[in-house]
Design a protein around this motif. Sequence first.
Motif, PDB file in Angstrom:
ATOM      1  N   PRO A 135       0.826  -1.216   0.000  1.00 18.85           N
ATOM      2  CA  PRO A 135       0.000   0.000   0.000  1.00 18.85           C
ATOM      3  C   PRO A 135       0.859   1.265   0.000  1.00 18.85           C
ATOM      4  CG  PRO A 135      -0.710  -1.509   1.727  1.00 18.85           C
ATOM      5  CD  PRO A 135       0.568  -2.056   1.162  1.00 18.85           C
ATOM      6  N   ALA A 136       0.381   2.275  -0.671  1.00 13.70           N
ATOM      7  CA  ALA A 136       1.124   3.532  -0.808  1.00 13.70           C
ATOM      8  C   ALA A 136       1.066   4.355   0.466  1.00 13.70           C
ATOM      9  CB  ALA A 136       0.552   4.346  -1.962  1.00 13.70           C
ATOM     10  N   ALA A 137       2.195   4.978   0.791  1.00 16.55           N
ATOM     11  CA  ALA A 137       2.245   5.926   1.902  1.00 16.55           C
ATOM     12  C   ALA A 137       1.934   7.305   1.335  1.00 16.55           C
ATOM     13  CB  ALA A 137       3.617   5.917   2.550  1.00 16.55           C
ATOM     14  N   VAL A 138       1.078   8.049   2.029  1.00 17.27           N
ATOM     15  CA  VAL A 138       0.609   9.348   1.548  1.00 17.27           C
ATOM     16  C   VAL A 138       0.942  10.416   2.574  1.00 17.27           C
ATOM     17  CG1 VAL A 138      -1.411  10.661   0.812  1.00 17.27           C
ATOM     18  CG2 VAL A 138      -1.274   8.231   0.302  1.00 17.27           C
ATOM     19  N   SER A 139       1.326  11.577   2.089  1.00 17.08           N
ATOM     20  CA  SER A 139       1.604  12.722   2.954  1.00 17.08           C
ATOM     21  C   SER A 139       0.796  13.906   2.420  1.00 17.08           C
ATOM     22  CB  SER A 139       3.095  13.045   2.926  1.00 17.08           C
ATOM     23  OG  SER A 139       3.358  14.184   3.688  1.00 17.08           O
ATOM     24  N   GLU A 140      -0.004  14.519   3.289  1.00 13.59           N
ATOM     25  CA  GLU A 140      -0.827  15.668   2.903  1.00 13.59           C
ATOM     26  C   GLU A 140      -0.599  16.820   3.867  1.00 13.59           C
ATOM     27  OE1 GLU A 140      -4.970  15.066   2.129  1.00 13.59           O
ATOM     28  OE2 GLU A 140      -4.654  13.047   1.389  1.00 13.59           O
ATOM     29  N   ARG A 141      -0.691  18.031   3.336  1.00 11.92           N
ATOM     30  CA  ARG A 141      -0.584  19.237   4.163  1.00 11.92           C
ATOM     31  C   ARG A 141      -1.624  20.235   3.652  1.00 11.92           C
ATOM     32  NH1 ARG A 141       3.422  22.171   7.205  1.00 11.92           N
ATOM     33  NH2 ARG A 141       3.141  24.388   6.878  1.00 11.92           N
ATOM     34  N   TRP A 142      -2.495  20.664   4.543  1.00 12.66           N
ATOM     35  CA  TRP A 142      -3.562  21.601   4.211  1.00 12.66           C
ATOM     36  C   TRP A 142      -3.368  22.859   5.037  1.00 12.66           C
ATOM     37  CZ3 TRP A 142      -7.597  20.306   0.804  1.00 12.66           C
ATOM     38  CH2 TRP A 142      -7.585  18.994   0.358  1.00 12.66           C
ATOM     39  N   GLU A 143      -3.568  24.015   4.397  1.00 13.41           N
ATOM     40  CA  GLU A 143      -3.460  25.304   5.086  1.00 13.41           C
ATOM     41  C   GLU A 143      -4.673  26.153   4.781  1.00 13.41           C
ATOM     42  OE1 GLU A 143      -0.094  27.972   4.744  1.00 13.41           O
ATOM     43  OE2 GLU A 143       1.210  26.306   5.329  1.00 13.41           O
ATOM     44  N   CYS A 144      -5.138  26.844   5.814  1.00 15.09           N
ATOM     45  CA  CYS A 144      -6.264  27.761   5.676  1.00 15.09           C
ATOM     46  C   CYS A 144      -5.878  29.060   6.387  1.00 15.09           C
ATOM     47  CB  CYS A 144      -7.511  27.153   6.307  1.00 15.09           C
ATOM     48  SG  CYS A 144      -8.940  28.235   6.268  1.00 15.09           S
ATOM     49  N   ALA A 145      -5.925  30.169   5.641  1.00 19.80           N
ATOM     50  CA  ALA A 145      -5.567  31.467   6.219  1.00 19.80           C
ATOM     51  C   ALA A 145      -6.698  32.451   5.934  1.00 19.80           C
ATOM     52  CB  ALA A 145      -4.256  31.970   5.633  1.00 19.80           C
ATOM     53  N   PRO A 146      -7.760  32.443   6.767  1.00 20.42           N
ATOM     54  CA  PRO A 146      -8.917  33.295   6.508  1.00 20.42           C
ATOM     55  C   PRO A 146      -8.671  34.783   6.748  1.00 20.42           C
ATOM     56  CG  PRO A 146      -9.210  32.129   8.563  1.00 20.42           C
ATOM     57  CD  PRO A 146      -7.942  31.617   7.944  1.00 20.42           C
ATOM     58  N   SER A 147      -7.657  35.114   7.524  1.00 19.94           N
ATOM     59  CA  SER A 147      -7.350  36.522   7.776  1.00 19.94           C
ATOM     60  C   SER A 147      -5.832  36.685   7.842  1.00 19.94           C
ATOM     61  CB  SER A 147      -7.992  36.987   9.090  1.00 19.94           C
ATOM     62  OG  SER A 147      -7.372  36.355  10.181  1.00 19.94           O
ATOM     63  N   PRO A 148      -5.338  37.909   7.771  1.00 19.94           N
ATOM     64  CA  PRO A 148      -3.884  38.101   7.807  1.00 19.94           C
ATOM     65  C   PRO A 148      -3.218  37.621   9.103  1.00 19.94           C
ATOM     66  CG  PRO A 148      -4.992  40.109   7.131  1.00 19.94           C
ATOM     67  CD  PRO A 148      -6.055  39.146   7.551  1.00 19.94           C
ATOM     68  N   VAL A 149      -3.977  37.547  10.193  1.00 21.68           N
ATOM     69  CA  VAL A 149      -3.367  37.162  11.470  1.00 21.68           C
ATOM     70  C   VAL A 149      -3.641  35.710  11.857  1.00 21.68           C
ATOM     71  CG1 VAL A 149      -3.328  39.492  12.413  1.00 21.68           C
ATOM     72  CG2 VAL A 149      -5.349  38.067  12.737  1.00 21.68           C
ATOM     73  N   GLY A 150      -4.549  35.023  11.194  1.00 25.53           N
ATOM     74  CA  GLY A 150      -4.901  33.655  11.560  1.00 25.53           C
ATOM     75  C   GLY A 150      -4.484  32.658  10.495  1.00 25.53           C
ATOM     76  N   ARG A 151      -4.078  31.473  10.946  1.00 31.02           N
ATOM     77  CA  ARG A 151      -3.683  30.422  10.022  1.00 31.02           C
ATOM     78  C   ARG A 151      -3.903  29.072  10.701  1.00 31.02           C
ATOM     79  NH1 ARG A 151      -0.378  30.343   5.524  1.00 31.02           N
ATOM     80  NH2 ARG A 151       0.037  32.541   5.916  1.00 31.02           N
ATOM     81  N   LEU A 152      -4.438  28.111   9.951  1.00 34.10           N
ATOM     82  CA  LEU A 152      -4.636  26.756  10.436  1.00 34.10           C
ATOM     83  C   LEU A 152      -3.901  25.819   9.486  1.00 34.10           C
ATOM     84  CD1 LEU A 152      -6.064  24.727  12.323  1.00 34.10           C
ATOM     85  CD2 LEU A 152      -7.965  24.752  10.709  1.00 34.10           C
ATOM     86  N   THR A 153      -3.063  24.950  10.038  1.00 32.95           N
ATOM     87  CA  THR A 153      -2.297  24.007   9.235  1.00 32.95           C
ATOM     88  C   THR A 153      -2.556  22.591   9.732  1.00 32.95           C
ATOM     89  OG1 THR A 153      -0.570  25.647   8.938  1.00 32.95           O
ATOM     90  CG2 THR A 153       0.006  23.389   8.429  1.00 32.95           C
ATOM     91  N   LEU A 154      -2.865  21.692   8.794  1.00 37.24           N
ATOM     92  CA  LEU A 154      -3.099  20.290   9.096  1.00 37.24           C
ATOM     93  C   LEU A 154      -2.098  19.475   8.283  1.00 37.24           C
ATOM     94  CD1 LEU A 154      -4.937  18.001  10.307  1.00 37.24           C
ATOM     95  CD2 LEU A 154      -6.161  18.100   8.150  1.00 37.24           C
ATOM     96  N   ALA A 155      -1.283  18.663   8.960  1.00 36.93           N
ATOM     97  CA  ALA A 155      -0.325  17.779   8.303  1.00 36.93           C
ATOM     98  C   ALA A 155      -0.660  16.346   8.677  1.00 36.93           C
ATOM     99  CB  ALA A 155       1.093  18.127   8.723  1.00 36.93           C
ATOM    100  N   LEU A 156      -0.655  15.463   7.673  1.00 40.46           N
ATOM    101  CA  LEU A 156      -1.126  14.100   7.874  1.00 40.46           C
ATOM    102  C   LEU A 156      -0.295  13.147   7.029  1.00 40.46           C
ATOM    103  CD1 LEU A 156      -3.522  12.465   9.120  1.00 40.46           C
ATOM    104  CD2 LEU A 156      -4.774  12.967   7.036  1.00 40.46           C
ATOM    105  N   GLU A 157       0.139  12.042   7.630  1.00 47.20           N
ATOM    106  CA  GLU A 157       0.794  10.955   6.911  1.00 47.20           C
ATOM    107  C   GLU A 157       0.048   9.675   7.237  1.00 47.20           C
ATOM    108  OE1 GLU A 157       5.011  10.569   7.364  1.00 47.20           O
ATOM    109  OE2 GLU A 157       5.305  12.740   7.244  1.00 47.20           O
ATOM    110  N   TYR A 158      -0.283   8.890   6.198  1.00 43.87           N
ATOM    111  CA  TYR A 158      -1.061   7.681   6.411  1.00 43.87           C
ATOM    112  C   TYR A 158      -0.773   6.668   5.309  1.00 43.87           C
ATOM    113  CZ  TYR A 158      -4.175   9.800   2.925  1.00 43.87           C
ATOM    114  OH  TYR A 158      -4.684  10.374   1.792  1.00 43.87           O
TER     115      TYR A 158
END
Length: 77
Positions: free
Chosen positions: A3-26
Amino acid sequence: MEPAAVSERWECAPSPVGRLTLALEYTRALPARAKTEAKIYGGPDPNFFRIYRVDAGNDVLRSVPSSVDRVKKFSCA
């Protein structure tokens, strides 16, 4: 075939001062097929409706009831 190993990274920056980052390996698996259908009524006419049909493949990464845990790394910041 392994099975393949996958790496994902998601970023959401709704305003100049806020940022949400999700990193996942599975480890990827064969998706389970899920079909759903919804009949939505709307508007002033009760006879008016729309039918939404969805045919999707779901890959569950972690489930305690099903004893599934294919997540290798997870971070949310």
